[in-house]
Design a protein around this motif. Structure first.
Motif, PDB file in Angstrom:
ATOM      1  N   HIS A  11       0.816  -1.218   0.000  1.00 23.55           N
ATOM      2  CA  HIS A  11       0.000   0.000   0.000  1.00 23.55           C
ATOM      3  C   HIS A  11       0.852   1.271   0.000  1.00 23.55           C
ATOM      4  O   HIS A  11       0.324   2.369  -0.175  1.00 23.55           O
ATOM      5  N   GLU A  48     -12.039 -10.544  -0.846  1.00 22.70           N
ATOM      6  CA  GLU A  48     -11.965 -10.940   0.566  1.00 22.70           C
ATOM      7  C   GLU A  48     -10.561 -11.442   0.909  1.00 22.70           C
ATOM      8  O   GLU A  48     -10.021 -11.127   1.978  1.00 22.70           O
ATOM      9  N   GLN A  49      -9.980 -12.234  -0.004  1.00 26.71           N
ATOM     10  CA  GLN A  49      -8.628 -12.755   0.238  1.00 26.71           C
ATOM     11  C   GLN A  49      -7.625 -11.622   0.424  1.00 26.71           C
ATOM     12  O   GLN A  49      -6.768 -11.667   1.300  1.00 26.71           O
ATOM     13  N   ALA A  51      -8.370  -8.375   0.958  1.00 25.26           N
ATOM     14  CA  ALA A  51      -8.875  -7.275   1.793  1.00 25.26           C
ATOM     15  C   ALA A  51      -8.916  -5.959   1.006  1.00 25.26           C
ATOM     16  O   ALA A  51      -8.430  -4.915   1.450  1.00 25.26           O
ATOM     17  N   VAL A  52      -9.491  -6.019  -0.211  1.00 28.05           N
ATOM     18  CA  VAL A  52      -9.646  -4.835  -1.050  1.00 28.05           C
ATOM     19  C   VAL A  52     -11.094  -4.724  -1.495  1.00 28.05           C
ATOM     20  O   VAL A  52     -11.891  -5.653  -1.313  1.00 28.05           O
ATOM     21  N   HIS A  53     -11.455  -3.592  -2.091  1.00 28.49           N
ATOM     22  CA  HIS A  53     -12.802  -3.402  -2.621  1.00 28.49           C
ATOM     23  C   HIS A  53     -12.997  -4.290  -3.850  1.00 28.49           C
ATOM     24  O   HIS A  53     -12.057  -4.521  -4.619  1.00 28.49           O
ATOM     25  N   ARG A  54     -14.198  -4.798  -4.036  1.00 36.20           N
ATOM     26  CA  ARG A  54     -14.486  -5.666  -5.185  1.00 36.20           C
ATOM     27  C   ARG A  54     -14.174  -4.978  -6.503  1.00 36.20           C
ATOM     28  O   ARG A  54     -13.687  -5.612  -7.448  1.00 36.20           O
TER      29      ARG A  54
END
Length: 496
Positions: A11, A48-49, A51-54
């Motif tokens: 990030h 989900e894996q 941890a980001v926005h779809r």
């Protein structure tokens, strides 16, 4: 977790996250870790894996699709193709535009359930109890065709492709008389004619709202109203609706807390609950508006459709300071497929609204305006309105009888004194989303209550029923299918 992909995301890098994901997957494909034909995780699964926005995953997958590295199909999801380049015209190598990365996230995430169900309402094979559209059976097709021909043959018919962006002059003159019958005094210079309520809301939001501004509105609420505010970067604060319309006991406190740009209220036979804003609450809204100099945007499409009791005047009728922006739609009282809406407000706002309209459109639907003006002028509109009231009243009565017969199943509702909607509380254990799916398989289109809660905080045990569009017979058949679907779900609930 199924189809797990090991990708590192930093990030702190300036490289966008979606490109880091695309690079990681591309590396796994080149190394053979993800062979051709391999199925990749779904968008939500990978989001989900990691941890980001779809939408970040959507952009990454579309980047790889543009390169030809992966492909997607309905039912199979995303699969590895293996190729890193595609051949273009005359052998030119290149990459397809990644449209998902170009489109703003807020537009990709829009709730479309409401719109898709409306699309399904147009399927003649299905019965629709979800369409908020005027009955097509009241209007004499031959008479309408003759009226249109007459308009087209007038001396100024050559101008049919162009009309003043503020609206047809004769129509605005007739609307002055129409408004007077509703207790509203306005001049034609205070009226802007448009196609539909959604368009009116879009223009008003554009004029008044800046990103970060707040709007107070009722909930449940039409998703179109909510989306207009959200897409403009605005924030919404909601007040619940009961049998007297929007609750106003907390209104002033919210005004002081959030300093909203305007208050939105659907005052007459509210969509979806069918409630009518009481006079005491109209007074309170005006008091708050006057005290804090806050505009009120009042939507009205059903105040003419009263079947029991006296007609209630809109908030605008009591507004001597011109703080109210009044939107009236003919969607429920004029012929289907000929949408017309008008806005009444302070002359300064209308002048700026008209200027905005002139920038966004060349002409303003000349023919429908001429048609409505003629019907208002010769009284045909009011005669048709009486016929619509009678038609809707009979269909409402029949729908309510059918609902009364379902009382033993656990259905609860309050019969409105007019309008075209009935807001039903479903039996315990019956989810409106599942009910809509079961009914659809049986040939019935319904509108689940959750679409009227854009913040997804309610409505799963409610259903909005509409009786204006279908014939009396088809409304009855639709209600029978509704009962079958509810009984089916109740049996399934008991056997779980």
């Amino acid at each position: 977790m199924k189809n797990r992909i090991n990708i590192s995301i930093d990030h702190n890098l300036k490289t966008p996250i979606y490109l880091q994901i695309a690079t990681g997957i591309r590396t796994l494909i080149l190394s053979g870790t993800l062979p051709a034909g391999c199925t990749l995780p779904s968008e939500r699964n990978l989001a989900e894996q990691l941890a980001v926005h779809r939408n970040t995953v959507v952009k990454a997958y579309n980047e790889l699709k543009a390169e030809g590295v992966i492909s997607s199909s309905q039912g199979r999801g995303y699969t590895v193709e293996g190729s890193l380049r595609v051949e273009g015209f005359d052998g030119i190598k290149g990459k397809k535009v990644n449209w998902a990365s170009q489109i703003k996230n807020e537009f990709q995430d829009m709730e479309v359930t409401f719109d898709r169900l409306y699309e399904k309402s147009s399927d003649a094979k299905s019965i629709s109890l979800g369409s908020g559209i005027a009955s097509p059976d009241i209007f004499d097709v031959k008479r309408v065709a003759a009226d249109i021909a007459g308009i087209m043959n007038t001396k100024d018919s050559g101008l049919y492709f162009y009309s003043a962006f503020r609206g047809d002059k004769e129509l605005r003159r007739q609307l002055v008389f129409f408004l007077a019958s509703k207790g509203i005094e306005a001049s034609s210079s205070e009226i802007q004619v448009l196609k539909e309520t959604n368009q009116a809301m879009d223009y008003i939001v554009t004029l008044l709202l800046s990103p970060g501004d707040c709007v107070i509105m009722e909930e449940p609420v039409s998703p179109d109203v909510f989306r207009a505010v959200e897409l403009a970067g605005g924030k919404t604060v909601t007040l619940p609706v009961d049998e007297e319309g929007m609750r106003v006991d907390m209104l002033e406190q919210l005004v002081l807390q959030y300093n909203p740009k305007f208050i939105f209220v659907n005052s007459s036979f509210h969509d979806p609950t069918g409630s009518m804003l009481s006079d005491s609450r109209k007074k309170k809204i005006l008091e708050v508006s006057y005290k804090h100099r806050i505009p009120v945007v009042e939507e009205d499409a059903a105040s003419e459709l009263v079947y029991d009791g006296d007609r209630s005047l809109p908030i605008k009728a009591y507004d001597h300071l011109n703080n109210v922006i009044y939107i009236y739609s003919f969607e429920l009282t004029f012929m289907p497929g000929v949408p017309l809406t008008f806005v009444v407000a302070d002359r300064t706002l209308i002048q700026n609204l008209s200027a905005l309209v002139s920038v966004r459109m060349v002409s303003n639907d000349w023919l429908p305006q001429k048609l409505l003006a003629a019907y208002l002028k010769d009284g045909s509109y009011y005669t048709t309105l009486d016929m619509l009231r009678e038609d809707y009243s009979v269909k409402q009565a029949m729908m309510c009888r059918k609902l009364d017969e379902m009382e033993n199943l656990g259905i609860k509702y309050t019969r409105p004194k007019g309008g075209v909607y009935i807001w039903c509380r479903l039996p315990d254990g019956v989810d409106s989303k599942k009910l809509t799916q079961v009914a659809r398989r049986k040939g019935l289109v319904l509108l689940p209550g959750h679409v009227f809660y854009p913040k997804k905080n309610g409505g799963r045990n409610y259903l909005r029923l509409n009786y204006s569009f279908e014939t009396l017979e088809r409304v009855g058949l639709g209600m029978d299918i509704l009962r079958e679907a509810i009984e089916e779900l109740l049996v399934h609930e008991k056997t779980k």
